[in-house]
Design a protein around this motif. Sequence first.
Motif: not given
Length: 355
Positions: A230-245
């Motif tokens: 419920g509070e890990a939304g920013p972490a999920r977004a950062l994870a996807v951006l981090g993998v792409i980068g």
Amino acid sequence: MSEYDEVRPPEDRRRRGRGRRPGGRRGGREELMVPEAEFTSYYDKPIVKAPPWGHEIPAYLFLGGVAGGSGLLAAGAQLTGRAVLRRNARLSAMAAIGLGGVALVADLGKPSRFYNMLRTFKVTSPMSVGSWILTAYAGGLTVAVGAEVDRMSGSRLPLGPLRPVLRALEGPAGLEAAVFAAPLAGYTAVLLADTAVPTWNATHRDLPFVFVSSASLASAGLAMVTTPVGEAGPARALAVLGVIGDVAAMRLMERRMDPVAAEPLHHGQAGTMLRWSERLALAGAVGTVVGGRRRPLAVLSGLALLGASALTRFGVFEAGIHSTKDPRYVVEPQRRRLAARRAAGETSDSITTAR
């Protein structure tokens, strides 16, 4: 060619073409008068001395990335009112800083060697600048974590009149740590690229982007493991951006490197680590997008991202150490750089000379 070629005696052209066949007879098919060149060095010693670093250093590289990325996540959670994510990210960053400090001191031999690096500030030294970045980051983070621990204990810590001061400094301290979070995650790449190690030096333009992206997916993965969905939304977004980068920066780095200097990234133990790093990163990204809101899949995806980040740091480290053991990784890129400078007309220094 050099100035001494002008006084070299003329070559006797009549001696050319006189070779023997493998059976000893003269003829059109000649034996090679000079054997094919092999890359060797004096007394079979490496041209470039390998850094005397053990596995404590790649562990420090990984933990520094986790700490830096977690500091950024904690600041974002602080600004958006996500108390659980803020707490977990701060505690994760402090744990990573503590373990990274242990690994660093284990490599240095004694803590006083780290303290001695703080006696001066040398802007041209990545190690000196990195020591101050680590100190500044740890200072702000310590204040923020102290407030979190006091809050978790129900304000039972014996702080007395210091408690209001600690609570007042908590917010600014968390933001101060965030200012130094990205430099903390990336300065170790500058430290490696500033050496004479062939593969590391060849990555000097792109390795900081690889390390910062790797830190993003590592810290996001750890937050996904420790924080409710419920509070890990920013972490999920950062994870996807981090993998792409991470994947894009790694591919671009390999493309811009000298082909010979990039070979250690694809062969041996380092190549295996980096291939699995990319696989785990992509698997973690898919798991995050598809099932990141489900707790079991979020934990598995976070662990995959942590493993990918660790393998990236260890793989790059092993590739650099391997590149110091073969003179070819030193000689061939040097020759290509020298030829490029001569072709560009740079003949006025002590390295290049006019033909």
